[in-house]
Design a protein around this motif. Sequence first.
Motif, PDB file in Angstrom:
ATOM      1  N   PRO A 172      -7.345  16.280  -0.546  1.00 18.40           N
ATOM      2  CA  PRO A 172      -6.744  14.976  -0.226  1.00 18.40           C
ATOM      3  C   PRO A 172      -7.520  13.805  -0.841  1.00 18.40           C
ATOM      4  O   PRO A 172      -8.694  13.624  -0.565  1.00 18.40           O
ATOM      5  CB  PRO A 172      -6.791  14.928   1.300  1.00 18.40           C
ATOM      6  N   ILE A 173      -6.837  13.047  -1.669  1.00 19.15           N
ATOM      7  CA  ILE A 173      -7.429  11.844  -2.261  1.00 19.15           C
ATOM      8  C   ILE A 173      -7.028  10.661  -1.393  1.00 19.15           C
ATOM      9  O   ILE A 173      -5.868  10.514  -1.020  1.00 19.15           O
ATOM     10  CB  ILE A 173      -6.944  11.635  -3.709  1.00 19.15           C
ATOM     11  N   GLN A 174      -7.997   9.835  -1.089  1.00 23.36           N
ATOM     12  CA  GLN A 174      -7.747   8.643  -0.281  1.00 23.36           C
ATOM     13  C   GLN A 174      -7.998   7.407  -1.145  1.00 23.36           C
ATOM     14  O   GLN A 174      -8.982   7.347  -1.890  1.00 23.36           O
ATOM     15  CB  GLN A 174      -8.665   8.620   0.930  1.00 23.36           C
ATOM     16  N   GLY A 175      -7.110   6.435  -1.054  1.00 24.11           N
ATOM     17  CA  GLY A 175      -7.276   5.181  -1.778  1.00 24.11           C
ATOM     18  C   GLY A 175      -7.449   4.015  -0.817  1.00 24.11           C
ATOM     19  O   GLY A 175      -6.935   4.033   0.301  1.00 24.11           O
ATOM     20  N   ARG A 176      -8.185   3.040  -1.268  1.00 24.67           N
ATOM     21  CA  ARG A 176      -8.394   1.835  -0.455  1.00 24.67           C
ATOM     22  C   ARG A 176      -8.289   0.629  -1.382  1.00 24.67           C
ATOM     23  O   ARG A 176      -9.069   0.511  -2.339  1.00 24.67           O
ATOM     24  CB  ARG A 176      -9.756   1.886   0.213  1.00 24.67           C
ATOM     25  N   ILE A 177      -7.312  -0.234  -1.117  1.00 22.79           N
ATOM     26  CA  ILE A 177      -7.123  -1.428  -1.938  1.00 22.79           C
ATOM     27  C   ILE A 177      -8.171  -2.458  -1.532  1.00 22.79           C
ATOM     28  O   ILE A 177      -8.172  -2.952  -0.407  1.00 22.79           O
ATOM     29  CB  ILE A 177      -5.695  -1.998  -1.768  1.00 22.79           C
ATOM     30  N   GLU A 178      -9.075  -2.752  -2.455  1.00 26.22           N
ATOM     31  CA  GLU A 178     -10.173  -3.685  -2.200  1.00 26.22           C
ATOM     32  C   GLU A 178      -9.789  -5.127  -2.543  1.00 26.22           C
ATOM     33  O   GLU A 178     -10.337  -6.063  -1.977  1.00 26.22           O
ATOM     34  CB  GLU A 178     -11.396  -3.280  -3.029  1.00 26.22           C
ATOM     35  N   GLU A 179      -8.884  -5.254  -3.498  1.00 25.45           N
ATOM     36  CA  GLU A 179      -8.417  -6.588  -3.909  1.00 25.45           C
ATOM     37  C   GLU A 179      -6.968  -6.464  -4.341  1.00 25.45           C
ATOM     38  O   GLU A 179      -6.590  -5.516  -5.030  1.00 25.45           O
ATOM     39  CB  GLU A 179      -9.256  -7.121  -5.068  1.00 25.45           C
ATOM     40  N   LEU A 180      -6.163  -7.445  -3.922  1.00 30.90           N
ATOM     41  CA  LEU A 180      -4.752  -7.476  -4.294  1.00 30.90           C
ATOM     42  C   LEU A 180      -4.317  -8.927  -4.297  1.00 30.90           C
ATOM     43  O   LEU A 180      -4.223  -9.554  -3.242  1.00 30.90           O
ATOM     44  CB  LEU A 180      -3.920  -6.670  -3.298  1.00 30.90           C
ATOM     45  N   SER A 181      -4.115  -9.460  -5.482  1.00 33.36           N
ATOM     46  CA  SER A 181      -3.699 -10.860  -5.587  1.00 33.36           C
ATOM     47  C   SER A 181      -2.893 -11.039  -6.864  1.00 33.36           C
ATOM     48  O   SER A 181      -2.872 -10.166  -7.729  1.00 33.36           O
ATOM     49  CB  SER A 181      -4.919 -11.791  -5.592  1.00 33.36           C
ATOM     50  N   PHE A 182      -2.230 -12.174  -6.954  1.00 33.90           N
ATOM     51  CA  PHE A 182      -1.478 -12.481  -8.161  1.00 33.90           C
ATOM     52  C   PHE A 182      -1.489 -13.978  -8.394  1.00 33.90           C
ATOM     53  O   PHE A 182      -1.791 -14.762  -7.497  1.00 33.90           O
ATOM     54  CB  PHE A 182      -0.033 -11.973  -8.069  1.00 33.90           C
TER      55      PHE A 182
ATOM     56  N   SER B 120       0.827  -1.211   0.000  1.00 32.54           N
ATOM     57  CA  SER B 120       0.000   0.000   0.000  1.00 32.54           C
ATOM     58  C   SER B 120       0.863   1.263   0.000  1.00 32.54           C
ATOM     59  O   SER B 120       0.515   2.255  -0.647  1.00 32.54           O
ATOM     60  CB  SER B 120      -0.975   0.002   1.174  1.00 32.54           C
ATOM     61  N   GLN B 121       1.996   1.250   0.698  1.00 38.02           N
ATOM     62  CA  GLN B 121       2.900   2.402   0.694  1.00 38.02           C
ATOM     63  C   GLN B 121       3.490   2.605  -0.708  1.00 38.02           C
ATOM     64  O   GLN B 121       3.630   3.734  -1.180  1.00 38.02           O
ATOM     65  CB  GLN B 121       4.024   2.224   1.709  1.00 38.02           C
ATOM     66  N   TYR B 122       3.819   1.510  -1.378  1.00 33.53           N
ATOM     67  CA  TYR B 122       4.341   1.581  -2.745  1.00 33.53           C
ATOM     68  C   TYR B 122       3.323   2.259  -3.662  1.00 33.53           C
ATOM     69  O   TYR B 122       3.663   3.138  -4.458  1.00 33.53           O
ATOM     70  CB  TYR B 122       4.662   0.170  -3.234  1.00 33.53           C
ATOM     71  N   ILE B 123       2.046   1.860  -3.542  1.00 34.66           N
ATOM     72  CA  ILE B 123       0.999   2.425  -4.394  1.00 34.66           C
ATOM     73  C   ILE B 123       0.808   3.908  -4.072  1.00 34.66           C
ATOM     74  O   ILE B 123       0.681   4.740  -4.975  1.00 34.66           O
ATOM     75  CB  ILE B 123      -0.314   1.634  -4.253  1.00 34.66           C
ATOM     76  N   LYS B 124       0.808   4.271  -2.787  1.00 40.70           N
ATOM     77  CA  LYS B 124       0.675   5.680  -2.405  1.00 40.70           C
ATOM     78  C   LYS B 124       1.833   6.507  -2.967  1.00 40.70           C
ATOM     79  O   LYS B 124       1.618   7.571  -3.556  1.00 40.70           O
ATOM     80  CB  LYS B 124       0.634   5.822  -0.882  1.00 40.70           C
ATOM     81  N   ASP B 125       3.055   6.013  -2.791  1.00 37.16           N
ATOM     82  CA  ASP B 125       4.229   6.733  -3.302  1.00 37.16           C
ATOM     83  C   ASP B 125       4.188   6.855  -4.823  1.00 37.16           C
ATOM     84  O   ASP B 125       4.577   7.882  -5.380  1.00 37.16           O
ATOM     85  CB  ASP B 125       5.521   6.038  -2.859  1.00 37.16           C
ATOM     86  N   ALA B 126       3.712   5.808  -5.493  1.00 38.19           N
ATOM     87  CA  ALA B 126       3.604   5.849  -6.961  1.00 38.19           C
ATOM     88  C   ALA B 126       2.590   6.905  -7.390  1.00 38.19           C
ATOM     89  O   ALA B 126       2.838   7.668  -8.332  1.00 38.19           O
ATOM     90  CB  ALA B 126       3.204   4.478  -7.492  1.00 38.19           C
ATOM     91  N   PHE B 127       1.455   6.960  -6.709  1.00 40.12           N
ATOM     92  CA  PHE B 127       0.421   7.954  -7.023  1.00 40.12           C
ATOM     93  C   PHE B 127       0.980   9.365  -6.806  1.00 40.12           C
ATOM     94  O   PHE B 127       0.810  10.254  -7.648  1.00 40.12           O
ATOM     95  CB  PHE B 127      -0.804   7.709  -6.154  1.00 40.12           C
TER      96      PHE B 127
END
Length: 184
Positions: free
Chosen positions: A104-114, A81-88
């Motif tokens: 302020p934009i807030q993000g919430r990861i609802e699904e994360l899989s591979f 999640s920190q990686y995604i925030k820093d990327a954004f």
Amino acid sequence: MKQCKFALVAAICATGVLLTGCETTNSIPYKASASNVIAIQQSLQSKKVSVSDVGMAPGVDESPLCRLMGPVKVAPGKTLSQYIKDAFQEELLMAQAYDVKGAPIQGRIEELSFSSVSPAYWQITMAVQSPADKGYKVSVKYPFDTSFTAMGACKNVADAFGPAVQELLKQVVTNPQFPKLSGK
């Protein structure tokens, strides 16, 4: 003599398990996408925004394991999640649309899989919102090549995370609702 041979074989096997049992993988650093930067500039024009937080929804695994190699680490010292925030933030900074005092934009990861087996992919779903707008949800299924060996496949998983995040952020910033997050 029989006990010595058994002890030697047991020691060799134990050493092999210790050396191969729990490796981690690190990806390459995130690099902002030119097309995302242009989309942000066109969408927000002169408005400035910030990224307040990107968190995980309950039940979403922050440290997914890859085969028997251990957790996928996308960057040393950073959670997914920190990686995604820093990327954004990097995308917004490159577009000159980032300001710590911006909406302020807030993000919430609802699904994360591979999947590290063929067909290999990252599946990421993120909801975004701001005080100015209830927001929206985007999702990406990013395919990548895999490998037969665990080490090769897990390295590919980690290496594909950055491009998968680029594609996820593309879905965020090209969404027609994106300008509303800034209060436009």
